[in-house]
Structure formats: structure tokens, C-alpha cells
Design an enzyme around this catalytic site. Structure first.
Site, PDB file in Angstrom:
ATOM      1  CE1 TYR A   1      -4.284   0.861  -0.276  1.00 16.50           C
ATOM      2  CE2 TYR A   1      -4.437  -1.302   0.756  1.00 16.50           C
ATOM      3  CZ  TYR A   1      -5.015  -0.265   0.041  1.00 16.50           C
ATOM      4  OH  TYR A   1      -6.307  -0.362  -0.373  1.00 16.50           O
TER       5      TYR A   1
ATOM      6  CG  ASP B   1      -7.528  10.497 -24.629  1.00 15.52           C
ATOM      7  OD1 ASP B   1      -6.521   9.762 -24.581  1.00 15.52           O
ATOM      8  OD2 ASP B   1      -8.678  10.092 -24.372  1.00 15.52           O
TER       9      ASP B   1
ATOM     10  NE  ARG C   1      -6.011  -3.759 -20.058  1.00 14.53           N
ATOM     11  CZ  ARG C   1      -5.955  -3.818 -21.389  1.00 14.53           C
ATOM     12  NH1 ARG C   1      -5.155  -4.661 -22.015  1.00 14.53           N
ATOM     13  NH2 ARG C   1      -6.719  -3.035 -22.115  1.00 14.53           N
TER      14      ARG C   1
END
Ligand SMILES: *Cc1c(COP(=O)(O)O)cnc(C)c1O
Length: 422
Positions: free
Chosen positions: A54, A201, A237
Site C-alpha cells: 500500500y 488524449d 495496462r
């Protein structure tokens, strides 16, 4: 091929599916323009112990202890990203391209503000305000289009009119189904006139910009770029946001990503991003990017020779859109299915001003990043385009399809999916 030793021993159902996918990827030609093959190094990082950690916050400013190694990889990912895209700031935490766009919208706007983006039927992306997305309920999306769908030229006069009329906070450039270069300077000029931010984008063309074969919007004064790391960039990804130079904008973007939208960053993916960025900084990545364009041009030439209508009249990048219904009388859905039968994967796609439906449109979309990763060059691209057209013409001829499938198999065997790029 990967071994998956532990999965094999403990989870047969997942093991079978993994082996199925390994073979599917080896034995088929992948022409979906948003897909690619990541290196083994990228997949090692993606599958690493960093998945255990984490790390909410940013390097040097975390909410949990034990960050001596996460800080190393995230800092390296950021530094490499900045170098690749000529950016002063980078946020490597977005979980994907869609997440990057949502965070960017919240960083740059207040609810109710307006975005001027490309019409979705002319190549814009779902995340640019499609009616079915959550973001469409928060912000107001207005559209510009192409002036001529057979050249792909953007209607910059209309874009300017729309900007003057709607006073957008963001003018958005970038597409998932558009095959031409953009006049980025024009976008910046219009945005300055109305006081809007310019955002590109570049999700699809990330690798082509990193490889220096397409224009970098930052060279023309764009403020921000959002992107994916798994398409032409060949990483894991994920998503990313880079800022050209405005420190205040970069701060707002960091806050919008965390805690604005996401929780703990996926540090295993960030490690894999860092590895992919280093691969993309290697001189041979430029050769790869050059070859992607050459292969797309080789495919374009075959489609043109065979008299098949290409949207935008052809391509400047890695992808092509063909009106197969208009030219061959086969629908996009039928084409996708029959090509799948011979081992070629691509997707049906709406064409500009689509006369049919979204589920069974007139077009197909295909591209060259994945086949180029396999080492294929113009000769193979030409061959593939010929096989595609032959397949669509022989859609009901079982014997012809078997013969084509054999040729596709031979190509796959001659060009196995590589494991390393540097
Ligand atoms: C693929 C794509 C996205 C979304 O990326 P995901 O990683 O699938 O969320 C956003 N914008 C454009 C232009 C894309 O092509």
C-alpha cells in the site's frame, strides 16, 4: 510461452484458460489497434511483490511506512515519463486511460463546466462524454467534427465557432478511431482566444509520439496529455497524465488522482510502467514506431488498390477504418466474425455518419502495433491486407477460408511473439 508452475498445481480452471490465451495470442494475428504484446520484463514487474504494498500518496509523502522501494520505482517511472513526452510533470498512478481522463476533468473543471471534444461518431472516445458515462452527468460536452470524412480534415472553423459559442474550459484533441495527424497549433490558437485549456488524449498514439514519429502536442503549446500505457507504448495496462510546464496544474492533477478519485496506487503496475518507459527510451523503439507507420501504409495501399473506401482517405498513423459494407457488401460484424475464423482479430467500428447501427455497423477498424511487435514488415502487412480482403470476399466459401487460415498460421509461426525488446 510462460510456465505458470504454481497456478498449474493449484488452480486447474485458471491454468487451462491461461494456456488457452497463450496459444490464442501465438496463433492469431492481432490487428486490434489498441492491443499489443508487453515484454517479459514488463510482465515480470507486473506480477511482482509490489502488488503486496500500500502506497497511498506520492514519493516522499506517503500515508504508510515501508516505502523505500516504492519511492524508487515511482520516481523512476515519473522521470522516464517526463523524458519520453518532454513534460515537466507526470502522474503515473491512473489505473487506465478512462481513469486518467476522469481525474483530468475534475482537476481542470468545476461540475457543470464545458468540454469541447471530437464527435464520438467521428472518432472520439467513450470517455469524451458519451451519454452512457457517469462523467456526462457531471460536465457538459459539446462537439466538433470532420469537415470532410473522406480526407479526415477537422472542421477548424466549426471548432472555433463552437468554442466562441460555448466557452469551454477544455478543448480536447484525441481519438480512438481517427487516422490523421492534427493541427495542434490551431487547437492552441482557438483555446487561447476563449481561455480554455488544451488537452490531448493520446491513448492510442502514445508509442508513436514517444517514438518521435507523430507530432508531440507539447511542441505546439498543449497544456496536458492523458494516455494509456498498454496500447502502442507496449507497457502494462494503465494510464498516465503529463503536464507540459504548469506547476499549479500538476498539483491539481495529483490531488484529483489521489485522494480525489483513486485509493492506493497499483505499485506493481507502476514498476511495469517504469520498465516499459525504459524500453521506449531505447533507440530501437524509434525503429519500432517507424515500422508501425510503414506497415499501416502498406495495408492502406492494398485496400486502395482493391477499391475499398477508407475513412479519412487513408492513414497517417497506426490504424485504418474501412467502409466494408459500402465497398464489399459485408457488415462490420460479419467481417469481424469471418476474419476471426481465419485467425485475424480486429473490431467492427462505426464509420462517420454511420447509416447502420452501433452493434452491426458498416466499418472495421484495424491497426499495426501488435503485428509490428512480432517483427512483421511491409511484405507481411501487404500479405495480411490481401488475405483480409480475400476472406471478406469469400465469406461463405469454406474451402477458401481453410486455405487462408493456413497462410495466417504460417505467418504466425514465422513471426513468434517476442519476449524481449532490448
Ligand atoms: C483506450 C482509450 C481510452 C481508455 O483507456 P482505458 O485504459 O481502456 O480506460 C481513453 N481515451 C482514448 C482516446 C482511448 O483510445
Amino acid at each position: 510461452m510462460n510456465e505458470y508452475t504454481y497456478i498449474k498445481e493449484q488452480d486447474d480452471a485458471i491454468y487451462q484458460a491461461l494456456m488457452g490465451e497463450e496459444l490464442r495470442e501465438q496463433r492469431g494475428i492481432e490487428l486490434i489497434p489498441s492491443e499489443n504484446y508487453a515484454s517479459k520484463a514488463v510482465r515480470e514487474a507486473n506480477g511482482s511483490v509490489f502488488t503486496n504494498k500500500y502506497s497511498e500518496g506520492y514519493p516522499g509523502k506517503r500515508y504508510y511506512g515501508g516505502q523505500q522501494f516504492t519511492d524508487v520505482i515511482e520516481t523512476l517511472a515519473i522521470e522516464r515519463a517526463k523524458q519520453l513526452f518532454k513534460a515537466k510533470y507526470a502522474n503515473v498512478q491512473p489505473l487506465g486511460g478512462a481513469a486518467a481522463n476522469v481525474a483530468m476533468y475534475f482537476a481542470l473543471m468545476e461540475p457543470g463546466d464545458t468540454v469541447l471534444g471530437m464527435d464520438l461518431s467521428h472518432g472520439g472516445h467513450l470517455t469524451h462524454g458519451h451519454p452512457t458515462t457517469a462523467i456526462n452527468k457531471v460536465f457538459n460536452f459539446v462537439r466538433y467534427k470532420m469537415k470532410d470524412v473522406d480526407t479526415g480534415e477537422i472542421d477548424y472553423d466549426h471548432l472555433r465557432q463552437m468554442a466562441l459559442e460555448h466557452k469551454p474550459k477544455i478543448i480536447l484533441a484525441g481519438f480512438s478511431a481517427y487516422s490523421r495527424e492534427l493541427d495542434y497549433a490551431k487547437f492552441v490558437e482557438i483555446a487561447k482566444e476563449v481561455g480554455a485549456y488544451t488537452v490531448a488524449d493520446i491513448a492510442h498514439i502514445t508509442g508513436l509520439i514517444a517514438g518521435g514519429v507523430l507530432k508531440n502536442p507539447f511542441d505546439y503549446g498543449f497544456d496536458v496529455m492523458t494516455m494509456t500505457t498498454h496500447k502502442s507504448l507496449r507497457g502494462p495496462r494503465g494510464g498516465m497524465i503529463v503536464v507540459r510546464e504548469d506547476a499549479e496544474l500538476a498539483k491539481r492533477i495529483d490531488k484529483a488522482v489521489f485522494p480525489g478519485m483513486q485509493g492506493g496506487p497499483h505499485m506493481n503496475v507502476i514498476a511495469a510502467k517504469a520498465v516499459a518507459f525504459q524500453e521506449a527510451l531505447h533507440p530501437n523503439f524509434k525503429e519500432y514506431a517507424v515500422q508501425i507507420l510503414k506497415n499501416a501504409k502498406a495495408m492502406e495501399a492494398v485496400f486502395k488498390k482493391e477499391g475499398i473506401r477508407l475513412l479519412c482517405g487513408g492513414t497517417d498513423n497506426h490504424l485504418l477504418l474501412a467502409d466494408v459494407y459500402g465497398s464489399l457488401g459485408i457488415t462490420g460484424k460479419e467481417a469481424e466474425m469471418v476474419l476471426d475464423e481465419v485467425g485475424i482479430t480486429l473490431n467492427k467500428n462505426m464509420i462517420a455518419d454511420e447509416p447502420r447501427t452501433a452493434m452491426d455497423p458498416s466499418g472495421i477498424r484495424f491497426g499495426t502495433p501488435a503485428m509490428t511487435t512480432r517483427g512483421m514488415k511491409e511484405a507481411e502487412a501487404t500479405k495480411l491486407a490481401e488475405l483480409m480482403i480475400a476472406t471478406m470476399r469469400a465469406k461463405d466459401d469454406a474451402e477458401a477460408k481453410i486455405a487462408i487460415q493456413k497462410e495466417v498460421q504460417a505467418l504466425c509461426e514465422a513471426f513468434p511473439v517476442p519476449e524481449r525488446f532490448v
